[in-house]
Motif scaffolding. Structure first.
Motif, PDB file in Angstrom:
ATOM      1  N   PHE A  97       0.800  -1.218   0.000  1.00 56.51           N
ATOM      2  CA  PHE A  97       0.000   0.000   0.000  1.00 56.51           C
ATOM      3  C   PHE A  97       0.840   1.280   0.000  1.00 56.51           C
ATOM      4  O   PHE A  97       0.293   2.383   0.024  1.00 56.51           O
ATOM      5  N   SER A  98       2.149   1.108  -0.037  1.00 58.12           N
ATOM      6  CA  SER A  98       3.024   2.284  -0.143  1.00 58.12           C
ATOM      7  C   SER A  98       3.560   2.445  -1.558  1.00 58.12           C
ATOM      8  O   SER A  98       4.298   3.386  -1.834  1.00 58.12           O
ATOM      9  N   LEU A  99       3.252   1.488  -2.424  1.00 60.04           N
ATOM     10  CA  LEU A  99       3.823   1.498  -3.777  1.00 60.04           C
ATOM     11  C   LEU A  99       2.748   1.751  -4.823  1.00 60.04           C
ATOM     12  O   LEU A  99       1.569   1.476  -4.594  1.00 60.04           O
ATOM     13  N   GLY A 215      13.307   3.927  -6.883  1.00 65.68           N
ATOM     14  CA  GLY A 215      12.181   3.298  -6.189  1.00 65.68           C
ATOM     15  C   GLY A 215      12.785   2.264  -5.264  1.00 65.68           C
ATOM     16  O   GLY A 215      13.782   1.630  -5.624  1.00 65.68           O
ATOM     17  N   PHE A 216      12.223   2.090  -4.060  1.00 66.63           N
ATOM     18  CA  PHE A 216      12.825   1.105  -3.157  1.00 66.63           C
ATOM     19  C   PHE A 216      11.783   0.465  -2.249  1.00 66.63           C
ATOM     20  O   PHE A 216      10.732   1.048  -1.971  1.00 66.63           O
ATOM     21  N   PHE A 217      12.059  -0.743  -1.853  1.00 69.10           N
ATOM     22  CA  PHE A 217      11.247  -1.399  -0.823  1.00 69.10           C
ATOM     23  C   PHE A 217      12.078  -2.496  -0.168  1.00 69.10           C
ATOM     24  O   PHE A 217      12.998  -3.050  -0.771  1.00 69.10           O
ATOM     25  N   LEU A 218      11.731  -2.740   1.090  1.00 63.92           N
ATOM     26  CA  LEU A 218      12.464  -3.745   1.876  1.00 63.92           C
ATOM     27  C   LEU A 218      11.517  -4.867   2.307  1.00 63.92           C
ATOM     28  O   LEU A 218      10.332  -4.608   2.602  1.00 63.92           O
ATOM     29  N   ASN A 219      12.054  -6.056   2.411  1.00 59.96           N
ATOM     30  CA  ASN A 219      11.391  -7.162   3.078  1.00 59.96           C
ATOM     31  C   ASN A 219      10.995  -6.670   4.484  1.00 59.96           C
ATOM     32  O   ASN A 219      11.847  -6.133   5.196  1.00 59.96           O
ATOM     33  N   TYR A 222      13.044  -6.603   7.612  1.00 55.65           N
ATOM     34  CA  TYR A 222      14.189  -5.710   7.729  1.00 55.65           C
ATOM     35  C   TYR A 222      13.780  -4.240   7.873  1.00 55.65           C
ATOM     36  O   TYR A 222      14.621  -3.357   7.783  1.00 55.65           O
ATOM     37  N   HIS A 223      12.489  -3.975   8.066  1.00 58.13           N
ATOM     38  CA  HIS A 223      12.055  -2.585   8.270  1.00 58.13           C
ATOM     39  C   HIS A 223      12.515  -2.091   9.638  1.00 58.13           C
ATOM     40  O   HIS A 223      12.727  -2.864  10.574  1.00 58.13           O
ATOM     41  N   GLY A 224      12.604  -0.757   9.759  1.00 54.76           N
ATOM     42  CA  GLY A 224      12.818  -0.141  11.065  1.00 54.76           C
ATOM     43  C   GLY A 224      14.254  -0.198  11.564  1.00 54.76           C
ATOM     44  O   GLY A 224      14.512   0.029  12.736  1.00 54.76           O
ATOM     45  N   LYS A 225      15.204  -0.524  10.667  1.00 55.43           N
ATOM     46  CA  LYS A 225      16.612  -0.617  11.096  1.00 55.43           C
ATOM     47  C   LYS A 225      17.482   0.425  10.390  1.00 55.43           C
ATOM     48  O   LYS A 225      18.704   0.373  10.470  1.00 55.43           O
ATOM     49  N   GLY A 226      16.863   1.325   9.638  1.00 53.61           N
ATOM     50  CA  GLY A 226      17.635   2.358   8.946  1.00 53.61           C
ATOM     51  C   GLY A 226      18.411   1.829   7.740  1.00 53.61           C
ATOM     52  O   GLY A 226      19.323   2.494   7.232  1.00 53.61           O
ATOM     53  N   ILE A 227      18.027   0.642   7.256  1.00 53.24           N
ATOM     54  CA  ILE A 227      18.799   0.028   6.158  1.00 53.24           C
ATOM     55  C   ILE A 227      18.699   0.844   4.869  1.00 53.24           C
ATOM     56  O   ILE A 227      19.702   1.058   4.179  1.00 53.24           O
ATOM     57  N   MET A 228      17.483   1.341   4.552  1.00 57.06           N
ATOM     58  CA  MET A 228      17.350   1.998   3.248  1.00 57.06           C
ATOM     59  C   MET A 228      18.116   3.323   3.194  1.00 57.06           C
ATOM     60  O   MET A 228      18.632   3.711   2.148  1.00 57.06           O
ATOM     61  N   GLN A 229      18.199   3.973   4.329  1.00 55.57           N
ATOM     62  CA  GLN A 229      18.985   5.204   4.396  1.00 55.57           C
ATOM     63  C   GLN A 229      20.458   4.916   4.050  1.00 55.57           C
ATOM     64  O   GLN A 229      21.105   5.667   3.329  1.00 55.57           O
ATOM     65  N   GLY A 251      12.975  12.219  -6.087  1.00 55.71           N
ATOM     66  CA  GLY A 251      12.316  11.101  -5.420  1.00 55.71           C
ATOM     67  C   GLY A 251      10.842  11.392  -5.233  1.00 55.71           C
ATOM     68  O   GLY A 251      10.392  12.521  -5.449  1.00 55.71           O
ATOM     69  N   ALA A 252      10.091  10.368  -4.838  1.00 55.90           N
ATOM     70  CA  ALA A 252       8.656  10.539  -4.608  1.00 55.90           C
ATOM     71  C   ALA A 252       8.203   9.565  -3.534  1.00 55.90           C
ATOM     72  O   ALA A 252       8.790   8.490  -3.376  1.00 55.90           O
ATOM     73  N   ALA A 253       7.153   9.947  -2.813  1.00 58.28           N
ATOM     74  CA  ALA A 253       6.538   9.035  -1.837  1.00 58.28           C
ATOM     75  C   ALA A 253       5.158   9.575  -1.507  1.00 58.28           C
ATOM     76  O   ALA A 253       4.932  10.795  -1.625  1.00 58.28           O
ATOM     77  N   GLU A 256       1.930  10.457   3.304  1.00 58.11           N
ATOM     78  CA  GLU A 256       1.708   9.736   4.572  1.00 58.11           C
ATOM     79  C   GLU A 256       2.832   8.746   4.884  1.00 58.11           C
ATOM     80  O   GLU A 256       2.949   8.262   6.004  1.00 58.11           O
ATOM     81  N   ASN A 257       3.717   8.464   3.901  1.00 55.29           N
ATOM     82  CA  ASN A 257       4.771   7.449   4.072  1.00 55.29           C
ATOM     83  C   ASN A 257       5.997   8.093   4.730  1.00 55.29           C
ATOM     84  O   ASN A 257       6.987   8.409   4.096  1.00 55.29           O
ATOM     85  N   ARG A 258       5.894   8.281   6.044  1.00 60.79           N
ATOM     86  CA  ARG A 258       6.942   9.006   6.762  1.00 60.79           C
ATOM     87  C   ARG A 258       8.297   8.298   6.667  1.00 60.79           C
ATOM     88  O   ARG A 258       9.345   8.932   6.635  1.00 60.79           O
ATOM     89  N   ALA A 259       8.286   6.958   6.694  1.00 59.82           N
ATOM     90  CA  ALA A 259       9.568   6.230   6.671  1.00 59.82           C
ATOM     91  C   ALA A 259      10.326   6.523   5.370  1.00 59.82           C
ATOM     92  O   ALA A 259      11.547   6.736   5.378  1.00 59.82           O
ATOM     93  N   SER A 260       9.586   6.569   4.244  1.00 61.26           N
ATOM     94  CA  SER A 260      10.242   6.833   2.962  1.00 61.26           C
ATOM     95  C   SER A 260      10.715   8.288   2.887  1.00 61.26           C
ATOM     96  O   SER A 260      11.861   8.568   2.492  1.00 61.26           O
ATOM     97  N   ILE A 261       9.843   9.212   3.290  1.00 62.90           N
ATOM     98  CA  ILE A 261      10.215  10.628   3.195  1.00 62.90           C
ATOM     99  C   ILE A 261      11.392  10.934   4.131  1.00 62.90           C
ATOM    100  O   ILE A 261      12.351  11.600   3.753  1.00 62.90           O
ATOM    101  N   ARG A 262      11.341  10.370   5.336  1.00 61.66           N
ATOM    102  CA  ARG A 262      12.433  10.614   6.297  1.00 61.66           C
ATOM    103  C   ARG A 262      13.748  10.013   5.764  1.00 61.66           C
ATOM    104  O   ARG A 262      14.812  10.612   5.888  1.00 61.66           O
ATOM    105  N   THR A 263      13.656   8.815   5.165  1.00 67.39           N
ATOM    106  CA  THR A 263      14.844   8.178   4.584  1.00 67.39           C
ATOM    107  C   THR A 263      15.493   9.114   3.559  1.00 67.39           C
ATOM    108  O   THR A 263      16.710   9.312   3.555  1.00 67.39           O
ATOM    109  N   GLU A 265      14.977  12.446   3.229  1.00 69.01           N
ATOM    110  CA  GLU A 265      15.436  13.699   3.851  1.00 69.01           C
ATOM    111  C   GLU A 265      16.771  13.500   4.559  1.00 69.01           C
ATOM    112  O   GLU A 265      17.640  14.366   4.512  1.00 69.01           O
ATOM    113  N   LYS A 266      16.938  12.342   5.191  1.00 69.86           N
ATOM    114  CA  LYS A 266      18.189  12.120   5.927  1.00 69.86           C
ATOM    115  C   LYS A 266      19.387  12.024   4.989  1.00 69.86           C
ATOM    116  O   LYS A 266      20.530  12.183   5.400  1.00 69.86           O
ATOM    117  N   CYS A 267      19.096  11.749   3.702  1.00 70.28           N
ATOM    118  CA  CYS A 267      20.182  11.713   2.712  1.00 70.28           C
ATOM    119  C   CYS A 267      20.325  13.062   2.004  1.00 70.28           C
ATOM    120  O   CYS A 267      21.079  13.175   1.037  1.00 70.28           O
TER     121      CYS A 267
END
Ligand SMILES: CC(C)(COP(=O)(O)OP(=O)(O)OC[C@H]1O[C@@H](n2cnc3c(N)ncnc32)[C@H](O)[C@@H]1OP(=O)(O)O)[C@@H](O)C(=O)NCCC(=O)NCCS
Length: 303
Positions: A97-99, A215-219, A222-229, A251-253, A256-263, A265-267
């Motif tokens: 639902f995020s893609l 475009g990116f997505f994780l299994n 493995y979410h919540g560990k900062g891997i995509m950043q 990029g795009a997200a 509401e997808n805070r994890a993607s946007i934050r990832t 922004e942190k880069c």
């Protein structure tokens, strides 16, 4: 009856050509034994002898260490064993639902076709690099003085042929990172958008004015560990800016997808545009806001 797995990557690149490719590009090579989860760890690098039927030469992009989780991660082309993990991931609501892009529901057959398509693209990209390397080696050999003249042909690849995030120790598929050219979804006027798309797509790989996206997505394991950043920052710093020589990446997200946007922004990415998108009925329907972000080389180098 079970469908056959997609075939494994088939690359034949001499050790000398591999060394040259690794000198001129961020890619490295190792040999992996395919056939079972436990046997997917890399074997000796650059050893050309003693390759069994199930041993495959695989290019990879190292992900700078330490990773935030201390997991040894690399980016590789797909492996024949990847489809079940892809299917599980792309049918998981935390991902689906995020893609916008991949079909949903995502079937084993679609996964096998995708893996096969990406394998062929990787084979083509590395065959071209291998040919480039062999030409360079031949020229060096012809040169009686041993001083080779530099070739004008660039060492370049279109996009990223190693889009699978993988554990280097076990071979487990961890996620996906795609690097296509920008789709100009931030340009509302259709005629203008088509024109920009055509111009961007027509540019030769390596041209700095090409605008890239990802475009990116994780299994979900493995979410919540900062891997995509970690993956995004490494791809930017070792590949997009120094190797593809890009001046800008967007990029795009869903907003509401805070994890993607934050990832992003942190880069260093900054939001600059929003628009709304109709969501397919399969993905729940309705309308969602999309945020576009961008990062220019100068900003990345300054940070
Ligand atoms: C988006 C995705 C790749 C992020 O990967 P990840 O490495 O697991 O990201 P994390 O969960 O570690 O979070 C990254 C950052 O976002 C923050 N974050 C995560 N969820 C958040 C939330 N609900 N609200 C606010 N911040 C949040 C984290 O705190 C972290 O920031 P920090 O380093 O400042 O603490 C992953 O969640 C995913 O695969 N999602 C499904 C597919 C997807 O959304 N793809 C992107 C489509 S645009």
């Amino acid at each position: 009856m079970d469908e056959p797995h997609p075939p494994a990557l088939a690359l034949s690149i001499s050790p000398a050509a591999r060394a040259l490719i690794s000198q001129h590009t961020p890619f490295r090579f190792h040999e992996v034994k395919l056939g079972g989860a436990a046997s997917q760890a890399p074997t000796d690098t650059d050893a050309d002898s003693g390759r069994g039927a199930s041993t495959v030469l695989e290019p990879f992009l190292p992900l700078s260490s330490p990773s935030p989780t201390s997991l040894p991660l690399i980016l590789t082309p797909p492996r024949p064993s990847d489809p079940p993990a892809l299917v599980r991931t792309l049918n998981d609501p935390r991902v689906a639902f995020s893609l916008v892009g991949p079909p949903y529901p995502y079937t084993e057959e679609i996964a096998r076709e995708w893996v096969d398509f990406k394998r062929k693209a990787a084979e083509e990209a590395f065959a071209e690099l291998a040919q480039r390397a062999e030409e360079e080696l031949a020229r060096r050999e012809e040169n009686a003085t041993g001083v080779s003249e530099a070739s004008a042909a660039p060492w370049i690849v279109d996009g990223l042929p190693v889009g699978n995030i993988r554990r280097a120790d076990t071979g487990e598929w961890v996620g996906d990172f795609g690097l296509p050219r920008w789709n100009y979804e931030d340009t509302p006027d259709e005629v203008e958008r088509d024109q920009l798309l055509k111009e961007n797509d027509a540019k030769e790989a390596g041209e700095p004015s090409i605008i890239w996206t990802f475009g990116f997505f994780l299994n979900p394991d493995y979410h919540g560990k900062g891997i995509m950043q970690h993956v995004l920052r490494t791809v930017l710093s070792t590949y997009v800016f120094p190797f593809l020589r890009a001046d800008e990446i967007c990029g795009a997200a869903f907003t509401e997808n805070r994890a993607s946007i934050r990832t992003q922004e942190k880069c260093g990415f900054q939001a600059y545009y929003t628009f709304t998108r109709q969501i397919s009925e399969a993905r729940g329907g309705g309308i969602k806001e999309v945020t576009n972000l961008r990062l220019r080389r100068v900003e990345f180098e300054r940070a």
